[in-house]
Design a protein around this motif. Structure first.
Motif, mmCIF file in Angstrom:
data_model
loop_
_atom_site.group_PDB
_atom_site.id
_atom_site.type_symbol
_atom_site.label_atom_id
_atom_site.label_comp_id
_atom_site.label_asym_id
_atom_site.label_seq_id
_atom_site.Cartn_x
_atom_site.Cartn_y
_atom_site.Cartn_z
ATOM 1 N N MET A 1 9.249 -2.294 -17.374
ATOM 2 C CA MET A 1 9.055 -1.535 -16.164
ATOM 3 C C MET A 1 8.095 -2.293 -15.247
ATOM 4 S SD MET A 1 7.676 2.342 -15.665
ATOM 5 C CE MET A 1 9.164 3.235 -15.349
ATOM 6 N N ALA A 2 8.379 -2.315 -13.969
ATOM 7 C CA ALA A 2 7.559 -3.032 -13.009
ATOM 8 C C ALA A 2 6.205 -2.336 -12.833
ATOM 9 C CB ALA A 2 8.271 -3.110 -11.665
ATOM 10 N N GLU A 3 5.188 -3.138 -12.634
ATOM 11 C CA GLU A 3 3.844 -2.624 -12.410
ATOM 12 C C GLU A 3 3.710 -2.151 -10.963
ATOM 13 O OE1 GLU A 3 -0.549 -4.611 -11.974
ATOM 14 O OE2 GLU A 3 0.767 -5.404 -13.523
ATOM 15 N N LEU A 4 3.045 -1.017 -10.776
ATOM 16 C CA LEU A 4 2.782 -0.532 -9.417
ATOM 17 C C LEU A 4 1.629 -1.340 -8.833
ATOM 18 C CD1 LEU A 4 3.089 3.324 -9.965
ATOM 19 C CD2 LEU A 4 4.773 1.766 -8.984
ATOM 20 N N THR A 5 1.833 -1.879 -7.650
ATOM 21 C CA THR A 5 0.854 -2.816 -7.081
ATOM 22 C C THR A 5 0.075 -2.242 -5.907
ATOM 23 O OG1 THR A 5 2.586 -3.713 -5.655
ATOM 24 C CG2 THR A 5 2.202 -4.841 -7.771
ATOM 25 N N HIS A 6 0.317 -1.008 -5.543
ATOM 26 C CA HIS A 6 -0.346 -0.436 -4.372
ATOM 27 C C HIS A 6 -1.613 0.345 -4.715
ATOM 28 C CE1 HIS A 6 3.454 -1.481 -2.483
ATOM 29 N NE2 HIS A 6 2.856 -1.331 -1.327
ATOM 30 N N PHE A 7 -2.237 0.000 -5.867
ATOM 31 C CA PHE A 7 -3.471 0.655 -6.259
ATOM 32 C C PHE A 7 -4.512 -0.398 -6.595
ATOM 33 C CE2 PHE A 7 -0.077 3.602 -7.380
ATOM 34 C CZ PHE A 7 -0.495 4.743 -6.702
ATOM 35 N N ASN A 8 -5.762 -0.151 -6.188
ATOM 36 C CA ASN A 8 -6.845 -1.078 -6.518
ATOM 37 C C ASN A 8 -7.446 -0.717 -7.881
ATOM 38 O OD1 ASN A 8 -8.633 1.064 -6.098
ATOM 39 N ND2 ASN A 8 -9.320 0.336 -4.100
ATOM 40 N N GLU A 10 -9.970 0.909 -8.607
ATOM 41 C CA GLU A 10 -10.477 2.281 -8.648
ATOM 42 C C GLU A 10 -9.349 3.313 -8.633
ATOM 43 O OE1 GLU A 10 -12.822 2.256 -5.132
ATOM 44 O OE2 GLU A 10 -14.479 1.180 -6.063
ATOM 45 N N GLY A 11 -8.096 2.831 -8.632
ATOM 46 C CA GLY A 11 -6.968 3.746 -8.597
ATOM 47 C C GLY A 11 -6.662 4.292 -7.206
ATOM 48 N N ARG A 12 -7.232 3.649 -6.198
ATOM 49 C CA ARG A 12 -7.009 4.088 -4.818
ATOM 50 C C ARG A 12 -5.961 3.187 -4.150
ATOM 51 N NH1 ARG A 12 -10.371 8.017 -3.623
ATOM 52 N NH2 ARG A 12 -12.383 8.127 -4.643
ATOM 53 N N ALA A 13 -5.337 3.729 -3.130
ATOM 54 C CA ALA A 13 -4.276 3.005 -2.424
ATOM 55 C C ALA A 13 -4.806 1.731 -1.779
ATOM 56 C CB ALA A 13 -3.661 3.901 -1.362
ATOM 57 N N LYS A 14 -3.975 0.699 -1.792
ATOM 58 C CA LYS A 14 -4.301 -0.551 -1.104
ATOM 59 C C LYS A 14 -3.012 -1.158 -0.567
ATOM 60 C CE LYS A 14 -3.720 -4.012 -4.719
ATOM 61 N NZ LYS A 14 -4.284 -5.171 -5.368
ATOM 62 N N MET A 15 -3.166 -2.000 0.417
ATOM 63 C CA MET A 15 -2.046 -2.766 0.928
ATOM 64 C C MET A 15 -1.986 -4.057 0.112
ATOM 65 S SD MET A 15 -1.420 -3.840 4.851
ATOM 66 C CE MET A 15 0.215 -4.014 5.484
ATOM 67 N N VAL A 16 -0.848 -4.364 -0.463
ATOM 68 C CA VAL A 16 -0.684 -5.519 -1.338
ATOM 69 C C VAL A 16 -0.894 -6.813 -0.552
ATOM 70 C CG1 VAL A 16 0.986 -6.762 -2.769
ATOM 71 C CG2 VAL A 16 0.893 -4.283 -2.844
ATOM 72 N N ASP A 17 -1.580 -7.763 -1.154
ATOM 73 C CA ASP A 17 -1.796 -9.076 -0.544
ATOM 74 C C ASP A 17 -0.544 -9.922 -0.780
ATOM 75 O OD1 ASP A 17 -2.576 -11.590 0.279
ATOM 76 O OD2 ASP A 17 -4.342 -11.698 -1.021
ATOM 77 N N THR A 69 8.247 0.510 11.655
ATOM 78 C CA THR A 69 8.093 1.010 10.288
ATOM 79 C C THR A 69 6.657 0.914 9.795
ATOM 80 O OG1 THR A 69 10.393 0.525 9.764
ATOM 81 C CG2 THR A 69 8.884 0.747 7.903
ATOM 82 N N ALA A 70 6.004 -0.193 10.019
ATOM 83 C CA ALA A 70 4.624 -0.366 9.539
ATOM 84 C C ALA A 70 3.657 0.624 10.195
ATOM 85 C CB ALA A 70 4.153 -1.796 9.781
ATOM 86 N N ASP A 71 4.035 1.198 11.330
ATOM 87 C CA ASP A 71 3.178 2.181 11.997
ATOM 88 C C ASP A 71 3.264 3.557 11.349
ATOM 89 O OD1 ASP A 71 2.396 0.259 13.817
ATOM 90 O OD2 ASP A 71 3.784 0.931 15.377
ATOM 91 N N ILE A 72 4.333 3.827 10.590
ATOM 92 C CA ILE A 72 4.483 5.170 10.021
ATOM 93 C C ILE A 72 4.519 5.207 8.493
ATOM 94 C CG2 ILE A 72 5.576 6.129 12.078
ATOM 95 C CD1 ILE A 72 8.279 5.841 10.700
ATOM 96 N N ILE A 73 4.749 4.077 7.841
ATOM 97 C CA ILE A 73 4.703 4.007 6.375
ATOM 98 C C ILE A 73 3.416 3.251 6.023
ATOM 99 C CG2 ILE A 73 5.885 3.291 4.259
ATOM 100 C CD1 ILE A 73 7.567 5.262 5.834
ATOM 101 N N PRO A 74 2.417 3.946 5.474
ATOM 102 C CA PRO A 74 1.064 3.389 5.381
ATOM 103 C C PRO A 74 0.912 2.018 4.723
ATOM 104 C CG PRO A 74 1.034 5.708 4.823
ATOM 105 C CD PRO A 74 2.476 5.319 4.970
ATOM 106 N N MET A 75 1.643 1.711 3.665
ATOM 107 C CA MET A 75 1.422 0.449 2.951
ATOM 108 C C MET A 75 2.395 -0.654 3.337
ATOM 109 S SD MET A 75 -1.233 1.182 1.463
ATOM 110 C CE MET A 75 -2.064 2.740 1.259
ATOM 111 N N CYS A 76 3.228 -0.419 4.354
ATOM 112 C CA CYS A 76 4.159 -1.445 4.815
ATOM 113 C C CYS A 76 3.429 -2.471 5.681
ATOM 114 C CB CYS A 76 5.291 -0.822 5.636
ATOM 115 S SG CYS A 76 6.539 -0.043 4.633
ATOM 116 N N HIS A 77 3.790 -3.723 5.472
ATOM 117 C CA HIS A 77 3.252 -4.792 6.304
ATOM 118 C C HIS A 77 4.046 -4.863 7.605
ATOM 119 C CE1 HIS A 77 2.003 -5.998 2.259
ATOM 120 N NE2 HIS A 77 1.020 -6.652 2.839
#
Length: 161
Positions: A1-8, A10-17, A69-77
């Protein structure tokens, strides 16, 4: 199963590098639909809806949504789009309703994919049809909306069976 990458850590949301990901050509095709009454079908196909040319407006709305899209979907680049195309076709249902089929293709050359852009475009296209036709009948049904295909990127290609 793929790892979820949108968490830092601390378990908080982040934008993936994505800075270390290679730049590749990427394409995504998304599909949506909206079921409308016979009356709406007739008005849309004869271009007699009071608000104007429903499919032309919906197509422009979908393209605009793809670009935002990036303006309305929070973690989209925010990504540069090389092309967006939205196409329509009709299916008649057994109950005298009609289904408008919406296909959106989005293309880029970059570090991340365009799946969310294509899905957003397909969704907003259907929502715009609803908005332009709701005065005639609010019983329209949108969906399903889904990814049909994507190419490029680390995870490789995907094509729905």
């Amino acid at each position: 199963m793929a790892e979820l990458t949108h968490f830092n850590e601390e378990g908080r949301a982040k934008m993936v590098d994505i800075s270390d990901k290679p730049e590749t050509a990427r394409t995504a095709i998304a599909h949506s639909s909206i079921v409308v009454s016979h009356e709406i079908y007739e008005k849309v196909t004869s271009n007699s809806m009071k608000k104007g040319d429903v499919l032309a407006v919906a197509q422009v709305a979908g393209i605009m949504a793809c670009k935002k899209t990036a303006d309305i979907i929070p973690m989209c680049h925010p990504i540069p789009l090389n092309g967006v195309d939205i196409s329509f076709s009709w299916e008649k249902n057994e109950d005298d309703t009609y289904k408008l089929l919406i296909d959106c293709t989005a293309k880029t050359k970059g570090h991340t994919g365009v799946e969310m852009e294509a899905l957003t475009a397909a969704s907003v296209t259907a929502l715009t049809v609803y908005d332009m036709c709701k005065a005639v009948d609010k019983g329209m049904v949108i969906g399903p909306t889904y990814l049909v295909e994507k190419t490029g990127g680390k995870n490789g290609d995907f094509k729905r069976d």
